[in-house]
Design a protein around this motif. Structure first.
Motif, PDB file in Angstrom:
ATOM      1  N   GLY A  74      26.708 -38.075  30.904  1.00 52.20           N
ATOM      2  CA  GLY A  74      27.213 -39.399  31.572  1.00 52.20           C
ATOM      3  C   GLY A  74      26.506 -40.565  31.199  1.00 52.20           C
ATOM      4  N   THR A  75      26.661 -41.613  31.938  1.00 52.36           N
ATOM      5  CA  THR A  75      26.094 -42.837  32.128  1.00 52.36           C
ATOM      6  C   THR A  75      25.050 -42.957  33.117  1.00 52.36           C
ATOM      7  OG1 THR A  75      28.298 -43.360  31.283  1.00 52.36           O
ATOM      8  CG2 THR A  75      26.947 -45.253  31.301  1.00 52.36           C
ATOM      9  N   GLU A  76      24.097 -43.613  32.699  1.00 51.93           N
ATOM     10  CA  GLU A  76      22.988 -43.875  33.661  1.00 51.93           C
ATOM     11  C   GLU A  76      23.324 -45.205  34.208  1.00 51.93           C
ATOM     12  OE1 GLU A  76      17.959 -44.002  34.058  1.00 51.93           O
ATOM     13  OE2 GLU A  76      18.948 -45.283  32.288  1.00 51.93           O
ATOM     14  N   ILE A  77      23.639 -45.351  35.495  1.00 54.69           N
ATOM     15  CA  ILE A  77      24.233 -46.779  36.048  1.00 54.69           C
ATOM     16  C   ILE A  77      23.349 -47.186  37.149  1.00 54.69           C
ATOM     17  CG2 ILE A  77      26.824 -46.329  35.848  1.00 54.69           C
ATOM     18  CD1 ILE A  77      26.800 -45.417  38.622  1.00 54.69           C
ATOM     19  N   TYR A  78      22.219 -46.764  37.280  1.00 54.30           N
ATOM     20  CA  TYR A  78      21.187 -47.292  38.238  1.00 54.30           C
ATOM     21  C   TYR A  78      19.868 -46.591  37.810  1.00 54.30           C
ATOM     22  CZ  TYR A  78      19.043 -48.541  42.487  1.00 54.30           C
ATOM     23  OH  TYR A  78      18.124 -49.199  43.642  1.00 54.30           O
ATOM     24  N   ARG A  79      18.912 -47.440  37.908  1.00 60.16           N
ATOM     25  CA  ARG A  79      17.536 -46.967  37.402  1.00 60.16           C
ATOM     26  C   ARG A  79      16.507 -48.049  38.058  1.00 60.16           C
ATOM     27  NH1 ARG A  79      15.345 -44.243  33.035  1.00 60.16           N
ATOM     28  NH2 ARG A  79      13.304 -44.740  32.624  1.00 60.16           N
ATOM     29  N   LYS A  94      35.655 -35.595  31.130  1.00 65.11           N
ATOM     30  CA  LYS A  94      34.876 -35.567  30.006  1.00 65.11           C
ATOM     31  C   LYS A  94      33.721 -34.471  29.895  1.00 65.11           C
ATOM     32  CE  LYS A  94      35.225 -40.614  28.981  1.00 65.11           C
ATOM     33  NZ  LYS A  94      34.830 -41.886  29.558  1.00 65.11           N
ATOM     34  N   ASN A  95      33.328 -34.099  31.013  1.00 63.88           N
ATOM     35  CA  ASN A  95      32.354 -33.132  31.394  1.00 63.88           C
ATOM     36  C   ASN A  95      32.454 -32.041  32.129  1.00 63.88           C
ATOM     37  OD1 ASN A  95      30.423 -35.922  30.708  1.00 63.88           O
ATOM     38  ND2 ASN A  95      29.726 -34.138  29.698  1.00 63.88           N
ATOM     39  N   ILE A  96      33.652 -31.422  31.734  1.00 65.88           N
ATOM     40  CA  ILE A  96      34.181 -30.314  32.644  1.00 65.88           C
ATOM     41  C   ILE A  96      33.313 -29.368  32.946  1.00 65.88           C
ATOM     42  CG2 ILE A  96      35.982 -28.778  32.794  1.00 65.88           C
ATOM     43  CD1 ILE A  96      37.768 -30.248  30.773  1.00 65.88           C
ATOM     44  N   TYR A  98      29.967 -29.243  32.934  1.00 62.98           N
ATOM     45  CA  TYR A  98      28.938 -29.478  33.831  1.00 62.98           C
ATOM     46  C   TYR A  98      29.406 -29.782  35.285  1.00 62.98           C
ATOM     47  CZ  TYR A  98      25.082 -32.319  35.742  1.00 62.98           C
ATOM     48  OH  TYR A  98      24.300 -32.950  36.725  1.00 62.98           O
ATOM     49  N   CYS A  99      30.753 -30.478  35.393  1.00 61.65           N
ATOM     50  CA  CYS A  99      31.021 -30.648  36.780  1.00 61.65           C
ATOM     51  C   CYS A  99      31.584 -29.204  37.518  1.00 61.65           C
ATOM     52  CB  CYS A  99      32.154 -31.667  36.777  1.00 61.65           C
ATOM     53  SG  CYS A  99      31.660 -33.156  36.085  1.00 61.65           S
ATOM     54  N   GLN A 100      32.129 -28.259  36.690  1.00 61.23           N
ATOM     55  CA  GLN A 100      32.305 -26.807  37.488  1.00 61.23           C
ATOM     56  C   GLN A 100      31.213 -26.278  37.920  1.00 61.23           C
ATOM     57  OE1 GLN A 100      34.716 -25.297  34.276  1.00 61.23           O
ATOM     58  NE2 GLN A 100      36.597 -26.129  35.149  1.00 61.23           N
ATOM     59  N   ASN A 101      30.034 -26.492  37.345  1.00 57.10           N
ATOM     60  CA  ASN A 101      28.713 -25.689  37.609  1.00 57.10           C
ATOM     61  C   ASN A 101      27.920 -26.524  38.698  1.00 57.10           C
ATOM     62  OD1 ASN A 101      28.916 -24.139  35.285  1.00 57.10           O
ATOM     63  ND2 ASN A 101      27.479 -25.231  33.965  1.00 57.10           N
ATOM     64  N   LEU A 102      28.513 -27.808  38.589  1.00 60.42           N
ATOM     65  CA  LEU A 102      28.028 -28.575  39.913  1.00 60.42           C
ATOM     66  C   LEU A 102      28.529 -28.265  41.182  1.00 60.42           C
ATOM     67  CD1 LEU A 102      26.327 -31.029  41.191  1.00 60.42           C
ATOM     68  CD2 LEU A 102      27.904 -32.539  40.218  1.00 60.42           C
ATOM     69  N   CYS A 103      30.002 -28.025  41.218  1.00 55.46           N
ATOM     70  CA  CYS A 103      30.739 -27.586  42.122  1.00 55.46           C
ATOM     71  C   CYS A 103      30.563 -26.189  42.793  1.00 55.46           C
ATOM     72  CB  CYS A 103      32.046 -27.697  41.974  1.00 55.46           C
ATOM     73  SG  CYS A 103      32.595 -29.391  41.651  1.00 55.46           S
ATOM     74  N   LEU A 104      30.144 -25.194  41.882  1.00 59.00           N
ATOM     75  CA  LEU A 104      29.704 -24.032  42.242  1.00 59.00           C
ATOM     76  C   LEU A 104      28.225 -24.151  42.938  1.00 59.00           C
ATOM     77  CD1 LEU A 104      30.735 -21.900  39.100  1.00 59.00           C
ATOM     78  CD2 LEU A 104      31.573 -21.542  41.316  1.00 59.00           C
ATOM     79  N   LEU A 105      27.453 -24.867  42.329  1.00 54.82           N
ATOM     80  CA  LEU A 105      26.024 -25.054  43.027  1.00 54.82           C
ATOM     81  C   LEU A 105      26.219 -25.471  44.354  1.00 54.82           C
ATOM     82  CD1 LEU A 105      23.004 -25.219  42.894  1.00 54.82           C
ATOM     83  CD2 LEU A 105      23.203 -27.210  41.724  1.00 54.82           C
ATOM     84  N   ALA A 106      27.092 -26.631  44.435  1.00 53.05           N
ATOM     85  CA  ALA A 106      27.316 -27.350  45.887  1.00 53.05           C
ATOM     86  C   ALA A 106      27.810 -26.135  46.799  1.00 53.05           C
ATOM     87  CB  ALA A 106      28.133 -28.355  45.726  1.00 53.05           C
ATOM     88  N   ASP A 118      39.278 -27.588  39.292  1.00 49.96           N
ATOM     89  CA  ASP A 118      39.982 -28.726  39.011  1.00 49.96           C
ATOM     90  C   ASP A 118      39.203 -30.129  39.066  1.00 49.96           C
ATOM     91  OD1 ASP A 118      42.151 -30.261  38.382  1.00 49.96           O
ATOM     92  OD2 ASP A 118      42.765 -30.167  40.501  1.00 49.96           O
ATOM     93  N   VAL A 119      38.236 -30.207  38.369  1.00 41.17           N
ATOM     94  CA  VAL A 119      37.209 -31.371  38.272  1.00 41.17           C
ATOM     95  C   VAL A 119      37.842 -32.452  37.941  1.00 41.17           C
ATOM     96  CG1 VAL A 119      35.235 -29.879  38.909  1.00 41.17           C
ATOM     97  CG2 VAL A 119      35.927 -30.696  36.496  1.00 41.17           C
ATOM     98  N   GLU A 120      38.829 -32.517  36.944  1.00 47.72           N
ATOM     99  CA  GLU A 120      39.112 -33.691  36.348  1.00 47.72           C
ATOM    100  C   GLU A 120      39.672 -35.039  37.040  1.00 47.72           C
ATOM    101  OE1 GLU A 120      41.662 -32.487  32.967  1.00 47.72           O
ATOM    102  OE2 GLU A 120      40.790 -30.740  33.138  1.00 47.72           O
TER     103      GLU A 120
END
Ligand code: ACO
Ligand code: ZN
Length: 302
Positions: A74-79, A94-96, A98-106, A118-120
């Motif tokens: 994704g995009t860095e929007i704050y640094r 766009k990053n299905i 990654y986002c599915q893995n993130l939801c499982l982790l959460a 259903d991360v889209e």
């Protein structure tokens, strides 16, 4: 309790290896069977891919991780290099994986039912710590998700700080960031309900501190010298913070700033400077990371 997501198979996962941490899990998540039968799973902090052996994990870290530049997709929007934090915007479409893995982790740290596949319809905002010795390496700290198109006031769907990074102010930073985005959208937002116990404690604390800062700001700017006229209203506080009215009221209540006028039978806002100053000072003394809205490089998608 029985895992309601997989009635036939109880997850064995008790710990995750993440970066150099071994983290105890709090709840079960519907990882595929060959993973949920391990007591420890290994998760890459860059791509969030999960593995069930240390050997595979080490090989992944050394050469198989396709996030070779060591930051989320994704995009860095704050640094903020001084405070060593960066935010990344990741589109669930766009990053299905990654986002599915993130939801499982959460899910390992959330009791409520959350989405996994259903991360889209969601955007994910990832908070990373910039490595102290190598500023091109980013460590995953936490995230919040947000529905792209919604007609409700929700500006956060799910929020998480990994347990090893909790109670350091990162949750508050994530929450602050979510309201900054709402203000940029000219909207008032609130987190999706129901909140977990930890979610409620964190939000109540955030609302209190935020309203304290705004009352102090209004006092300094207008009221102190009585040179200018300003009404302090719930509506004004909503505009300044991006919070919905009922959450502003929760903030005011905790500062004992809501007073009933028995003559008119209505409520007014009373600025008790001593209370406000002590809340602000106490929070400041923790030296948590603070948000600088001028560092945001972002425009609403619309
Ligand atoms: N006990 C008491 N107070 C707490 C706790 C706690 N365990 N956690 C947070 N607070 C309050 C405190 O006032 C704290 O300030 P302090 O630590 O200086 O006393 C304040 O909230 C801010 O804490 P942070 O350090 O900024 O928050 P943290 O990084 O720990 O993250 C979060 C909070 C995201 C809720 C975290 O606990 C978490 O990920 N929990 C598991 C997942 C979860 O429950 N998420 C919320 C679900 S609801 C939803 O998603 C909309
Ligand atoms: Zn990886």
């Amino acid at each position: 309790s029985i895992d309601s997501d997989s009635p036939y198979m109880v997850s064995q996962i008790r710990q995750i290896r993440f970066r150099d941490f071994l983290i105890d899990t709090w709840y079960s998540a519907p990882y595929p069977e060959e993973y949920s039968q391990s007591s420890v799973i290994f998760i890459c902090e860059h791509c969030l891919k999960y593995m069930n052996s240390h050997k595979l994990y080490m090989r992944h870290q050394l050469k198989n991780c396709n996030m070779s530049n060591h930051h989320p997709p994704g995009t860095e929007i704050y640094r903020d290099p001084e405070q060593r934090v960066a935010f990344w915007e990741v589109d669930g479409r766009k990053n299905i994986s990654y986002c599915q893995n993130l939801c499982l982790l959460a899910k390992l740290f959330l009791n409520s039912k959350t989405l996994y596949y259903d991360v889209e319809p969601f955007i994910f905002y990832i908070l990373t710590e910039i490595d102290a010795s190598d500023p091109s390496t980013y460590h995953f700290v936490g995230y919040f998700s947000k529905e792209k198109l919604n007609n409700s006031d929700y500006n956060v769907s799910c929020i998480l700080t990994l347990p090893v990074y909790q109670r350091k102010g990162y949750g508050s930073l994530l929450i602050d960031f979510s309201y900054l985005l709402s203000r940029k959208e000219f909207k008032f937002g609130t987190p999706e309900k129901p909140l977990s116990d930890l979610g409620l404690m964190s939000y109540r604390n955030y609302w209190k501190i935020t309203i304290a800062h705004q009352l102090k700001f209004l006092w300094e700017k207008y009221l102190k010298n009585k040179s200018d006229y300003v009404t302090i209203s719930v509506e004004n506080l909503c505009k300044l913070t991006g919070m919905i009215p009922s959450d502003v009221v929760v903030g005011l209540e905790q500062l004992h700033a809501l007073v009933k006028n028995f003559n008119t039978n209505s409520y007014g806002i009373a600025v008790n400077l001593r209370t406000i100053d002590s809340v602000i000072e106490k929070w400041k003394s923790k030296n948590y990371v603070t948000l600088d809205s001028s560092k945001l490089l972002w425009k609403p998608m619309l």
